[in-house]
Design a protein around this motif. Structure first.
Motif, short mmCIF file in Angstrom:
data_model
loop_
_atom_site.label_atom_id
_atom_site.label_comp_id
_atom_site.label_asym_id
_atom_site.label_seq_id
_atom_site.Cartn_x
_atom_site.Cartn_y
_atom_site.Cartn_z
N PRO A 46 -21.30 -12.52 -21.50
CA PRO A 46 -21.35 -11.98 -20.13
C PRO A 46 -22.64 -11.20 -19.84
CG PRO A 46 -19.20 -11.60 -21.10
CD PRO A 46 -20.08 -12.09 -22.19
N PHE A 47 -23.10 -10.42 -20.84
CA PHE A 47 -24.38 -9.73 -20.64
C PHE A 47 -25.51 -10.72 -20.39
CE2 PHE A 47 -22.98 -5.81 -23.28
CZ PHE A 47 -22.37 -5.28 -22.15
N PHE A 48 -25.55 -11.77 -21.19
CA PHE A 48 -26.62 -12.76 -21.06
C PHE A 48 -26.57 -13.46 -19.70
CE2 PHE A 48 -28.34 -17.05 -21.67
CZ PHE A 48 -29.59 -16.75 -22.19
N ILE A 49 -25.38 -13.83 -19.24
CA ILE A 49 -25.25 -14.50 -17.95
C ILE A 49 -25.67 -13.56 -16.81
CG2 ILE A 49 -23.60 -15.52 -16.34
CD1 ILE A 49 -22.03 -16.55 -18.74
N LYS A 50 -25.22 -12.31 -16.87
CA LYS A 50 -25.56 -11.35 -15.81
C LYS A 50 -27.07 -11.07 -15.79
CE LYS A 50 -24.30 -6.87 -13.85
NZ LYS A 50 -24.01 -7.47 -12.53
N LEU A 51 -27.68 -10.95 -16.95
CA LEU A 51 -29.12 -10.72 -17.01
C LEU A 51 -29.91 -11.90 -16.46
CD1 LEU A 51 -29.30 -8.99 -20.50
CD2 LEU A 51 -29.95 -7.95 -18.33
N CYS A 52 -29.42 -13.11 -16.74
CA CYS A 52 -30.09 -14.29 -16.19
C CYS A 52 -29.95 -14.35 -14.67
CB CYS A 52 -29.53 -15.56 -16.82
SG CYS A 52 -29.94 -15.75 -18.57
N ILE A 53 -28.77 -13.97 -14.16
CA ILE A 53 -28.57 -13.97 -12.70
C ILE A 53 -29.45 -12.91 -12.04
CG2 ILE A 53 -26.88 -13.52 -10.89
CD1 ILE A 53 -24.76 -14.74 -12.69
N ASN A 54 -29.57 -11.74 -12.69
CA ASN A 54 -30.36 -10.63 -12.14
C ASN A 54 -31.84 -10.70 -12.52
OD1 ASN A 54 -28.00 -9.63 -11.05
ND2 ASN A 54 -27.68 -8.13 -12.68
N ARG A 55 -32.28 -11.87 -13.00
CA ARG A 55 -33.69 -12.09 -13.36
C ARG A 55 -34.18 -11.07 -14.39
NH1 ARG A 55 -36.39 -13.48 -7.41
NH2 ARG A 55 -35.03 -15.28 -6.95
N SER A 109 -27.62 3.39 -23.43
CA SER A 109 -26.80 2.99 -22.27
C SER A 109 -27.48 1.92 -21.41
CB SER A 109 -26.45 4.20 -21.40
OG SER A 109 -27.59 4.70 -20.72
N ILE A 110 -28.48 1.24 -21.94
CA ILE A 110 -29.19 0.18 -21.22
C ILE A 110 -29.12 -1.09 -22.06
CG2 ILE A 110 -31.39 -0.60 -20.26
CD1 ILE A 110 -30.18 1.66 -18.70
N VAL A 111 -28.71 -2.20 -21.45
CA VAL A 111 -28.60 -3.49 -22.14
C VAL A 111 -29.76 -4.36 -21.69
CG1 VAL A 111 -27.17 -5.51 -22.57
CG2 VAL A 111 -26.10 -3.27 -22.25
N GLN A 112 -30.60 -4.74 -22.64
CA GLN A 112 -31.73 -5.63 -22.37
C GLN A 112 -31.35 -7.06 -22.74
OE1 GLN A 112 -34.46 -4.54 -20.94
NE2 GLN A 112 -34.37 -2.31 -21.25
N ILE A 113 -32.23 -7.99 -22.40
CA ILE A 113 -31.95 -9.39 -22.65
C ILE A 113 -31.90 -9.68 -24.15
CG2 ILE A 113 -34.40 -9.99 -22.47
CD1 ILE A 113 -31.36 -12.20 -21.52
N TRP A 114 -32.77 -9.01 -24.93
CA TRP A 114 -32.75 -9.27 -26.37
C TRP A 114 -31.48 -8.70 -27.03
CZ3 TRP A 114 -36.84 -6.50 -24.05
CH2 TRP A 114 -36.74 -5.11 -24.11
#
Length: 438
Positions: free
Chosen positions: A349-358, A38-43
């Motif tokens: 969307p995951f990638f964009i949100k992760l980049c925004i949230n550092r 239930s956790i999405v990482q950058i990779w």
């Protein structure tokens, strides 16, 4: 829906179906792997994007892949021929059988050539105009081919015979050209009839690509029936709701089907993508607000309204190509859109949100769901459970098509529709009757 509106039994090629199904299966499996904690990482987001990039590469090399699969099919068919005695009549019969099998597989490969679909934007779900045009073109090709063959056969007999055939062929081609010109003129008249003049005093203002629905007329010239009147009212409701969008699309998207606007096709494509993004954003916002106002859960609104609403363009495009007889295009569109939704629709969307949230990981659970998960009350993560259900549905659909010998008819379409209804029933029962413990 494609099988229901096709008006014919669609013969499918197993190769593109297997290609898209395998890639869809890979996408679902990795989706389950991503959602397992239930956790999405950058990779995770990067791998989803890479999977879609690899899918594009596979599509670029599609012709080679299809040829390899055709060769494997031929080898598999030939290997089923039992070897006979080398000498005598047994060897000749075996050779004949092998030759027959080879010819049959070759004919199958020739039958499965890629169909080039030419889309006419005046086509609709209710009118199969392209079928009649296609039959006329095929008839013209057959007639011209027959005339050429006749002229070649009579060339050795007499010169006068050649002159007669040539004159007949010339008259036939001239008649075909006149028919084609008349068809283009009629199509142009139909296209012009479905327009509204924007401003008579301003020539730079483009016409609106749409017109109010015409009043129904009964066959006997009398008053229209109740059914016709109801449909007429519904058409007016749809037209009034769509009129603002007709204005916006007509004024902002160049009509590159016209000769002097063909050079703006890239701008037309970009503006179409921009409008799809804007309308989709508005639809998601409106659905979320309506669900909040009416007390409907976001899960239900997403599963029924958003999922069905965003798939309507895929539905219409699949129906159009299915009516043209291109069943492979309809199936590839249906499965390929799911590959797009999982890999790019989630990965980007995951990638964009992760980049925004550092690069801070994304938690797919709400606070209440996280509490259930930490207490051990959740037997299986809902995202993983629905991923497994998608795999089951994929296997069932592929098995049904394979049992039907890759023929898509109304019975298969009804069975798929029942699969979807069963999925919705299970999803609603899971949402309203289960508290993460079933």
């Amino acid at each position: 829906m494609s099988a229901a509106f096709a008006g014919q039994v669609l013969h499918l090629d197993w190769r593109p179906l297997a290609r898209d199904s395998v890639w869809y299966l890979i996408s679902i499996l990795f989706f389950i792997f991503v959602m397992y904690d239930s956790i999405v990482q950058i990779w995770d987001a990067v791998i989803l994007l890479v999977l879609y990039a690899l899918y594009i590469v596979i599509m670029v090399l599609n012709s080679r892949l299809m040829d390899r699969l055709a060769e494997a099919e031929k080898k598999c068919a030939c290997s089923k021929v039992e070897p006979g005695d080398v000498e005598g009549s047994g060897s000749s019969s075996t050779g004949a059988d092998a030759s027959a099998v080879t010819q049959s597989t070759t004919s199958i490969g020739e039958h499965r050539e890629v169909k080039h679909f030419k889309h006419d934007r005046r086509n609709s779900v209710l009118l199969a105009l392209h079928d009649s045009k296609l039959s006329v073109r095929e008839g013209d090709k057959e007639s011209s081919g027959a005339a050429v063959a006749k002229s070649n056969g009579e060339a050795s007999k007499s010169k006068s015979g050649n002159d007669e055939v040539t004159a007949k062929q010339t008259s036939t081609s001239g008649a075909n050209q006149e028919e084609g010109k008349d068809a283009e003129d009629s199509n142009a008249e139909e296209d012009e009839g479905g327009r509204i003049a924007c401003c008579a005093c301003c020539s730079c203002c483009p016409d609106l690509r749409g017109a109010p629905p015409e009043r129904p007329v009964a066959e006997d010239g009398g008053r229209p029936t109740c059914c016709q009147g109801t449909v007429y009212v519904l058409k007016w409701i749809v037209f009034v709701l769509a009129f603002p969008f007709i204005c916006l699309f007509s004024w902002t998207i160049p009509e590159c089907s016209k000769e002097h606007l063909k050079k703006y096709f890239i701008l037309s494509f970009i503006m179409s993508i921009v409008w799809i993004a804007a309308v989709s954003f508005c639809m998601v916002t409106v659905v979320a607000r309506l669900g909040c106002l009416f007390g409907i859960d976001a899960f239900v609104m997403s599963l029924v309204v958003l999922a069905a609403g965003t798939s309507i363009p895929d539905l219409l495009s699949s129906i159009i190509v299915a009516k043209d007889g291109s069943g492979d295009m309809a199936v590839s569109n249906a499965i390929g859109s799911n590959v797009f939704d999982i890999n790019l629709g989630l990965g980007l969307p995951f990638f964009i949100k992760l980049c925004i949230n550092r690069m801070e990981p994304i938690d797919m659970f709400s606070d209440k769901e996280r509490q259930y998960y930490c207490q051990g009350a959740m037997r299986m993560i809902p995202h993983v459970k629905f991923g497994i259900i998608l795999i089951i549905l994929l296997v069932m659909c592929f098995s049904v098509i394979a049992i039907a010998r890759f023929k898509l008819g109304k019975a298969i379409g009804i069975s798929f529709f029942l699969f979807y209804i069963g999925f919705l029933v299970y999803a609603f029962l899971q949402e309203f009757l289960c508290t993460y413990d079933c």
